[in-house]
Enzyme design. Structure first.
Site, PDB file in Angstrom:
ATOM      1  N   ASP A 142       0.767  -0.635   0.253  1.00 20.97           N
ATOM      2  CA  ASP A 142       0.099   0.227  -0.094  1.00 20.97           C
ATOM      3  C   ASP A 142       0.578   1.185  -0.271  1.00 20.97           C
ATOM      4  O   ASP A 142       1.889   1.021   0.317  1.00 20.97           O
ATOM      5  CB  ASP A 142      -0.660   0.117   1.196  1.00 20.97           C
ATOM      6  CG  ASP A 142      -0.431  -0.141   3.046  1.00 20.97           C
ATOM      7  OD1 ASP A 142       1.289  -0.767   2.509  1.00 20.97           O
ATOM      8  OD2 ASP A 142      -0.439   0.592   3.289  1.00 20.97           O
ATOM      9  N   GLU A 143       0.567   2.411  -0.362  1.00 16.65           N
ATOM     10  CA  GLU A 143       0.621   3.670  -0.310  1.00 16.65           C
ATOM     11  C   GLU A 143       2.011   3.899  -0.219  1.00 16.65           C
ATOM     12  O   GLU A 143       3.527   4.419   0.220  1.00 16.65           O
ATOM     13  CB  GLU A 143       0.648   4.605   1.094  1.00 16.65           C
ATOM     14  CG  GLU A 143      -1.011   4.180   1.298  1.00 16.65           C
ATOM     15  CD  GLU A 143      -1.171   4.958   2.850  1.00 16.65           C
ATOM     16  OE1 GLU A 143      -2.161   5.340   3.095  1.00 16.65           O
ATOM     17  OE2 GLU A 143      -0.292   3.861   3.782  1.00 16.65           O
TER      18      GLU A 143
END
Length: 674
Positions: free
Chosen positions: A316-317
């Site tokens: 993620d991210e």
């Protein structure tokens, strides 16, 4: 054949329409409860026996259940640790289990619990079913004029979803083993079965690696789990029928790994552990063979340490900015016709999959790993929810939902409770619904320490546990809150500090024993929700004090919630009993401000809450006036306008908290007719 019979049983049971019986204090509610009017009295002669093919886990859990029961009733039961020698078909509680469970996804957790005048009996295919049945039984303990008893009933129960998880982040703030163990105890009490262990981040890497020792030597600042700790944790969870799924977050959120081994970095420079919270640019250089050699060895070591079949790779991210700013990575992308950072991460994921498959693992990750070309045998954990979640299902990916279950965001239990991983109105096919594994609550610890973590997890997570276990039509919010208050006490019995630490934190904040004025205020405020606490001129770091007003205040305050409910009932009914209850609160709040000002004198740190206390007194007076006008007193011409201005001012925050009774006072004002 047994499996076929069980599936047929589940299908037939799920086709019934169960009315929700609100007479029990059980959470999660079982699939079917049929009271029979009988009861089993609990006396000092209460005994437990096990028959069938149990395995050692059942004996340990039955013994623990017996001790928990005795701690509540105080009868000094004669039976100690239950063994096969305690065999007796006439025992007060007879447990019949067919086999030990395997710690894996989709293992059978069903059970039957029968309580008659003669005996209590728990029957289950596996010992996991027995463990779930024991929790239900303990929650059924009742009291009347003659003492303790178990009410007679026939219960058929099984989980709606096979994946009912809780993520605990131990990186943003360190969570030692005692926190982990009491969290696992709480999970077992509400029939959750997956502990998602998030131990790598920008702020720290928390599990010992003997292959790469610098990960904890340089990436943990002394706070980490040894491999022996991890084995103890896994054994503790396994004993309670809980799987432990590890997460090593790559290629982003990897500052701690890069600090320890700078050759992994996309941009060569010196790195330090991140002191702030958020999304940062450092990421692994996924164009280097060294990175894959490193991860292969690390994953291989961790795969041996964590026996569960699933391994979470995060994903993620990742901002991609370090990749964009690296000449060598840009050149690699040009030569290999890789258009953007998303495509490069997809290539990275494709290389990780066979690596983990080699070690017998199935891969899971957050929404971002779902890119074109990613194999279908991964699991998507959706933190975004909505379209990304449903798209993963429509594309044929097995998925589980975390959006709506972010308990660190301080949202109320009823919000989480009404989020469903498989809502009836979702525009997905029956085949796509079968791809939904369940859900997972997430406890990120940016603003949470060992002293406050329990109050952020419990009791709200019990409501999520019910959503993931019970029938979809169990949706009575009022009854959920009724049972949640009771389950909250049961969780405290297991060692959770979510109730008792509040008083301790208030004494510290008040700089003394007299916390009455602070308690009155704290009962009607909550910490700012979502990510509002991060806003403003104070940037929190890993070293910031988490002993302030926003840490003492807890989510979903009962006093404020019930006040709002009573006001709504009152404006419709004008019931005098409700009116007195409301006025008692308003008079208390009105008079509390002068006492709170005295408290500030001995604890200047409370100055940040002065505006909240003052506004509470002001809106309390507005509420008192409103009730007088509802009862016929003459209304000043400018009163409505002035009251709305006071209410508007009362919505401002103080100490990163806000008042939770302004909407109720507003409702009283609106009930006053011009």
């Amino acid at each position: 054949m047994k499996r076929i019979i069980f599936i047929a049983f589940v299908i037939s049971l799920s086709q019934e329409v169960f009315g929700q019986d609100n007479t029990y204090n059980i959470m999660p509610l079982p699939q079917s409860i049929k009271p029979n009017g009988q009861k089993v009295r609990v006396t000092a002669l209460f005994t437990v026996a096990v028959i069938g093919n149990p395995g050692q886990r059942v004996y340990a859990e039955a013994s623990r259940a017996l001790r928990r029961l005795d701690q509540r009733v105080g009868f000094f039961f004669k039976q100690g640790f239950i063994t096969a020698k305690d065999y007796s078909l006439k025992a007060s509680l007879l447990i019949d289990v067919k086999r030990p469970a395997e710690l894996k996804l989709n293992e059978d957790e069903s059970y039957q619990l029968t309580i008659t005048d003669r005996q209590i009996k728990i029957s289950a295919l596996t010992d996991f079913g027995v463990i779930r049945g024991l929790e239900t039984l303990l929650q059924m303990l009742s009291v009347d004029a003659s003492g303790y008893y178990f009410p007679g009933a026939e219960i058929q129960d099984f989980p709606r979803f096979p994946w009912r998880g809780l993520l605990l982040d131990v990186c943003l703030h360190w969570m030692p083993m005692d926190v982990v163990k009491r969290t696992l105890d709480g999970m077992a009490a509400v029939k959750m079965n997956v502990f998602h262990f998030h131990f790598s981040e920008d702020q720290a890497f928390r599990v010992e690696s003997k292959v790469f020792p610098k990960l904890t030597e340089l990436g943990a600042e002394g706070d980490y789990y040894t491999q022996e700790d991890v084995k103890e944790m896994i054994a503790y969870a396994s004993q309670r029928g809980i799987r432990v799924v590890p997460e090593i977050d790559v290629p982003g959120h990897a500052t701690a790994m890069i600090k320890a081994y700078p050759e992994l970095a996309s941009i060569p420079r010196e790195y330090e552990l991140q002191r702030y919270y958020g999304v940062f640019d450092p990421s692994l250089d996924v164009t280097k063979e060294y990175t894959y050699e490193f991860l292969d060895k690390l994953f291989g070591e961790m795969a041996q340490l964590f026996p569960d079949e699933y391994f979470h790779i995060g994903g993620d991210e990742n901002t991609g900015k370090n990749w964009e700013n690296s000449p060598s990575i840009r050149e690699y992308m040009r030569k290999n016709n890789i258009k953007n950072a998303h495509d490069l991460q997809t290539e990275f994921n494709k290389r990780l999959l066979p690596m983990l498959t080699k070690y017998g693992k199935k891969v899971m990750g957050w929404d971002e790993i779902l890119q074109p070309g990613v194999p279908k045998d991964i699991i998507i954990q959706s933190w975004q929810g909505g379209n990304p979640y449903y798209e993963s299902l429509k594309k044929g990916y097995t998925s589980l939902l975390s959006s709506g279950y972010y308990i660190d965001l301080i949202q109320p239990a009823d919000y989480h409770y009404l989020v469903d991983p498989a809502p009836e109105d979702a525009t997905i096919t029956d085949e796509q619904r079968k791809l939904i594994l369940g859900g997972e609550a997430t406890m990120w610890t940016e603003h949470t320490t060992t002293e406050t973590v329990d109050s952020r997890i419990w009791p709200r997570t019990a409501a999520i546990a019910e959503r993931l276990w019970s029938s979809q039509n169990v949706r009575d919010v009022e009854d959920m809150y009724r049972r949640l208050d009771i389950i909250s006490l049961r969780l405290e019995e297991l060692g959770s500090t979510h109730i008792k630490n509040k008083s301790m934190l208030m004494r510290r904040l008040a700089n003394g024993y007299n916390t009455e004025a602070l308690e009155v205020l704290v009962d009607v405020i909550e910490p700012l929700k979502i990510y509002q606490r991060n806003q403003g001129d104070t940037m929190y770091t890993v070293f910031s004090p988490y002993t302030k007003l926003a840490d003492v205040a807890t989510p979903d305050q009962r006093v404020a919630r019930e006040f709002r409910k009573h006001v709504s009932q009152y404006v419709k009914s004008k019931d005098k009993t409700l009116e007195k209850n409301i006025l008692d609160h308003l008079l208390l709040w009105k008079g509390n401000h002068s006492e709170f000002l005295k408290l500030i004198q001995q604890s200047p740190t409370l100055q940040e809450a002065e505006i909240l206390s003052e506004n509470l007194a002001r809106i309390a007076q507005v509420g008192i006036d409103a009730i007088g006008f509802i009862n016929g007193k003459q209304i000043p011409q400018s009163w409505h306008k002035e009251s709305q201005l006071i209410l508007q001012e009362a919505k401002q925050q103080g100490g990163r908290c806000d008042l939770q009774v302004t909407t109720a006072i507003d409702e009283l004002v609106n009930a006053v007719k011009n």
